[in-house]
Scaffold this motif. Structure first.
Motif: not given
Lengths: 116, 865
Positions: A10, A13, A16, A56, A84-85, A105-106, A108, B639-640, B642-643, B646-647, B649-651, B653-655, B683, B686
């Motif tokens: 991604e 990600i 960021e 993944m 994420g899983v 999600p990570l 900071l 799994s797919a 969740a993945h 989370n992608q 969400l991760n963006v 969170t980090m942004a 995101n 999305r």
């Protein structure tokens, strides 16, 4: 200052992550393709202190990447596997201290802890 | 026009329709048979022949109609002109058919024979009197003989034609003509009755007459021959006596040129034949010569005298020197002439004979050959005989012997015989009509007794004459029948009551509706299942509580095997799924007049009984299975999902974190902040979309209705759901939609489930095969009213076992990766419920799963998903 390698399919990600490392004063390198990341490691075996890998990915899973990268880098290089899983069969990696699992999600604050 | 009216024709009988050749050729055949029937006649006596042509003309009238009948009778009648030498009989025959046509008698077989009888007695007999007696001048005896023969012949022919027609119908060779009102079996019996009595007697009498006439004819001929023999002997005698002196006379001939011919009434030079005329008196009178004339030709070739002759008074001779002698004759005494008996004597003098035989010799012998005798028709009624007389100059004597007086006498005798036959036949025809009438009346009476019994259970004994043994027996039978009928009725009523009780108390749901779907019967089981009582349901439309369209169900052709699925919403709001099968209750139909079934009309308001089968449990189980299949698919995709979730969400969170960090240390450029916020927004949206997809796929809508939907659109949805998993597995998916937005009918969510199952199977197969090219393709196209969906992949394909068991329940090739084996099984079940079909087979690159569905007619269904 640490040299950090980020492998994640991604792009957002990755970007960021690089922004965060820049804020923290570290130098980050990002590859969306794990194979390209491995090639980079092969050329710079002692360069990276910390490596973040997404679990993944289409071309190669994070597990496979770490197993291959461990053979190229120093033992001191820290590996973080991001997902994420919850993966149930990551015990071998985690128990052998070959990688640490971090959940997406990570946050900071967590990342700051890693680099402090 | 079709001659066939019998709708139950078995197809083996003949139809002679207007517009085809068989009718034309059949007509021609009947015309030909009419001529043949007249040709093959029976000669009863002089010129009175039994002809059969009109049999076929009658058949033409009954089967093909008046035009062909007229054509046939005219053809046949033309032959009778040749047969009898006059056209009067032909006129009468044609008039016979025309008479029946004009009065319409041919429309009823029973009236046809009567019409023909009337024609011959009241029309043909007087007409014949005029034609035969006055126009042809035939004697009374002949007239009576002729007309009686004609009546007999006419009746015989029409009876035979009717019999042939009935036999053809009975043997199913033809169908009853629509022009004939009714072909009654009783009429056939009455014709047979006439035939049975009249034909043996009639034939016997006609054969007797014919034989009697043959005997008379033989004696006439013998008598005539005897007569000619006597006559010939007499001629011989005359010639001998007349020529005995010729030798002496001619030896002294001298030419005498001094004779004055002008004094004679005719010139001998102009006559070159010799004629002998005799008058013969038949009977007891003596046969005597009368007015004999013989004038011999002359020939003066080589200047020889050869002229001789005579008239009533004198002989003339011419000598060699040319001198003519006149001889007075007084030997013959001629009596008054009788023109009926002629003898013609002729000589054949050739020039050569004259030259070599100047001197004639006396005639020596007369022979009368028997073979020369012949008899002509009754109009001439004569024997013609010709005899050769051997003389110096060959001479023949011919004699025509008239038999007219003898024929008249014979005909007088025949008339009385024929009269008996005609009267007997007419009597039988009238009798047959009377017998048929009484028999038919009697049957009508018996029928009304039975009707009375069936309707009112009573017997009107006045209709029977109990003085008669037969009627007493009938009365006994009818009473016995009434008792049995009553018992039968009771038994049937008991059976119907038991049946009513049975369908009321049975644990099976039973109901009845009329053609419009209004409830006419509702049993207790249905009351318990639905909560609606019989009183609430009766006469109310079933579709008020059920999802069923009776308009479509009963709009199709009535079928005994009608069955359909439908669901009822019970009073408590639960769904009850039923499969209804129509049950035909023919044996009970006439007695099913209970309160529940007030009206029972088979034509417009027929009551259809349905025995239902509760399929709620089966459908619920099926829904559970589908749900299980859905959960299994969901598990594989968890799994797919969740993945994928989370992608973004991760963006986010980090942004957000990075922006905050930068804001802590320095002034953050607005462009930076805008970029981060934009990324966060994108995101977040999305993530929301992913959540929506997951929610839709996982939501349980068990009772989703059947609607028309666009399958391409749902396939696109499926790709959206599976995209992340496919991406992770590096499987390229492609959707090729060659349809023009065609719709199919079914439950969209279940259809989506089918596509998910198949694409997931493809994905797993591709991953397991470690194929370099990883692709899956969904093709949609319309072929001849069917929408065909093909899902092909580049995986390992099916092996022999899996291809045959692909749709078996719990069969999986993926057991080690938590495959349940119900995906394809449920897919097939879902597709079947959509009236579709599914196949699995191997393609050039991997497996192919193909489906087909009937396309919905968009003009009648505008619903779309």
């Amino acid at each position: 200052m640490k040299h950090v390698l980020i492998i994640d399919d991604e792009d957002n990600i990755g970007e960021e992550f690089l922004d965060f490392l820049e804020i923290m004063g570290h130098r980050g390198h990002y590859f969306s393709n794990p194979i390209e990341g491995l090639l980079s490691l092969k050329e710079n075996t002692d360069y990276f202190d910390t490596i973040f890998v997404d679990l993944m990915m289409p071309e190669m899973s994070g597990r496979t990447f770490i197993k291959a990268a461990r053979k190229l880098t120093n033992k001191s290089t820290e590996y973080f596997l991001m997902s994420g899983v919850p993966e149930l069969d990551l015990d071998d990696l985690v128990n052998s201290n070959e990688a640490k699992f971090i959940h997406k999600p990570l946050s900071l604050s967590f990342l700051k802890g890693v680099f402090s | 026009m079709h001659l066939t009216t019998n709708p139950k024709s078995d197809g083996q009988t003949k139809n002679f329709s207007d517009d085809n050749l068989p009718r034309f050729f059949f007509g021609l055949l009947l015309c030909a048979l009419t001529i043949l029937g007249n040709y093959l006649n029976i000669d009863v006596f002089f010129g009175i022949n039994i002809v059969f042509g009109s049999i076929f003309a009658w058949l033409a009238l009954i089967i093909l109609g008046p035009a062909w009948a007229m054509a046939a009778i005219i053809s046949g009648s033309l032959y009778t002109i040749n047969l009898w030498g006059h056209g009067y009989a032909a006129t009468i025959f044609v008039l016979e058919i025309a008479f029946v046509i004009a009065l319409g008698g041919y429309k009823s077989i029973s009236k046809l024979i009567g019409m023909v009888s009337i024609y011959w007695i009241f029309v043909a007999a007087p007409s014949s009197l005029f034609l035969y007696k006055h126009m042809m001048g035939i004697p009374w005896e002949t007239y009576f003989g002729l007309i009686q023969k004609q009546i007999l012949n006419g009746l015989f022919n029409v009876c035979l034609a009717v019999t042939i027609y009935y036999l053809a119908i009975i043997l199913r060779l033809i169908n009853n003509s629509p022009k004939i009102k009714k072909a009654k079996f009783s009429n056939f019996l009455s014709v047979l009755f006439v035939f049975a009595l009249a034909v043996p007697y009639g034939f016997n009498e006609i054969i007797k007459i014919s034989r009697s006439f043959d005997l008379s004819k033989k004696s006439f001929i013998e008598e005539g021959l005897k007569e000619i023999e006597n006559l010939s002997a007499y001629v011989l005698y005359v010639l001998q006596s007349e020529t005995s002196h010729w030798e002496m006379m001619l030896s002294n001939l001298e030419l005498d040129t001094q004779i004055n011919f002008t004094n004679r009434p005719y010139s001998v030079y102009s006559i070159d034949t010799v004629t002998l005329s005799f008058s013969i008196v038949f009977g007891e009178e003596k046969v005597l010569p009368d007015n004999i004339k013989y004038i011999y030709s002359r020939n003066n070739i080589f200047n020889k005298t050869e002229i001789l002759g005579c008239d009533d008074d004198f002989f003339y001779t011419v000598s060699a020197s040319g001198k003519i002698y006149v001889w007075e004759q007084g030997a013959l005494d001629f009596q008054s002439s009788k023109e009926d008996y002629d003898i013609v004597c002729s000589t054949d003098w050739s020039e050569f004979k004259i030259q070599s035989s100047i001197v004639p010799q006396a005639i020596s012998k007369v022979t009368v050959p028997e073979a020369s005798s012949k008899i002509e028709s009754w109009l001439k009624a004569e024997i013609y005989t010709e005899a050769q007389i051997l003389a110096l100059f060959p001479t023949s004597v011919s004699h025509t012997h008239s038999l007219r007086p003898m024929a008249m006498l014979a005909q007088k005798n025949l008339n009385s015989e024929l009269n008996h036959i005609v009267m007997f036949t007419l009597f039988l025809i009238v009798l047959s009509y009377i017998v048929t009438y009484f028999v038919s009346e009697r049957f009508k009476r018996y029928t009304s007794i039975i009707e009375e019994l069936l309707k009112h259970r009573t017997i009107n004994v006045e209709l029977l004459n109990t003085n008669l043994y037969e009627d007493q027996e009938i009365l006994k039978s009818v009473v016995s029948l009434a008792e049995r009928f009553s018992e039968e009725k009771e038994a049937r009523t008991f059976a119907v009551n038991s049946f009513n009780q049975l369908i009321q108390d049975t644990s099976t749901p039973v109901f009845a509706t009329d053609n419009k779907g209004r409830v006419k019967f509702w049993n207790k089981t249905l009351e318990n299942m639905t909560g609606y009582t019989s009183e609430e349901m009766l006469d109310n439309p079933l579709d008020k509580i059920a999802k069923v369209d009776f308009t479509n169900i009963f709009s199709e052709e009535y079928s005994d095997e009608l069955s359909f699925d439908f669901s009822i919403t019970s009073k408590s709001g639960e769904y009850i799924y039923l499969k209804a099968n129509q049950t035909i209750l023919r044996d009970f139909s006439d007695l099913m007049t209970t309160n529940d079934l007030a009206t029972h009309n088979h034509d417009h308001n027929a009551v259809h009984f349905f025995v239902a089968q509760d399929e709620t449990e089966a459908i619920t189980a099926r829904a559970h299975m589908i749900n299980m299949s859905r959960l299994a698919a969901l598990g594989e995709m968890a799994s797919a999902f969740a993945h994928e979730l989370n992608q973004p969400l991760n963006v986010i969170t980090m942004a957000a974190g990075n922006t905050l960090e930068r804001m802590k240390s320095s002034n953050v450029p607005s462009d930076y902040t805008k970029e981060k916020l934009k990324r966060i927004e994108t995101n977040a949206l999305r993530a929301g979309k992913i959540i929506k997809n997951i929610r839709e796929f996982t939501s349980e809508r068990r009772d989703e209705g059947v609607v028309a939907f666009n399958p391409a659109s749902l396939c696109q949805n499926v790709i959206g759901i599976l995209q992340e998993q496919l991406r992770l597995d590096q499987v390229e998916i492609e959707l090729c939609d060659a349809t023009e937005g065609e719709l199919i009918e079914g439950r969209p969510m279940l259809f989506e489930q089918v596509i998910v199952n198949i694409v997931n199977n493809s994905r797993q197969s591709i991953v397991a095969s470690k194929a370099i090219k990883r692709s899956c393709k969904i093709d949609l196209q319309c072929i001849e009213g069917l929408l065909v969906i093909e899902i092909s992949d580049s995986g390992s394909g099916f092996n022999d076992e899996s291809i045959s068991r692909a749709f078996d329940p719990f069969y999986t090739t993926n057991a080690d990766r938590s495959g349940t084996g119900i995906g394809l099984y449920m897919s097939k079940s879902i597709i079947s419920s959509m009236n579709g079909k599914i196949w699995a087979f191997n393609g050039p690159n991997g497996a192919i799963v193909a489906m087909q569905f009937p396309v919905v007619d968009r003009t009648s269904n505008s619903a779309s998903t």
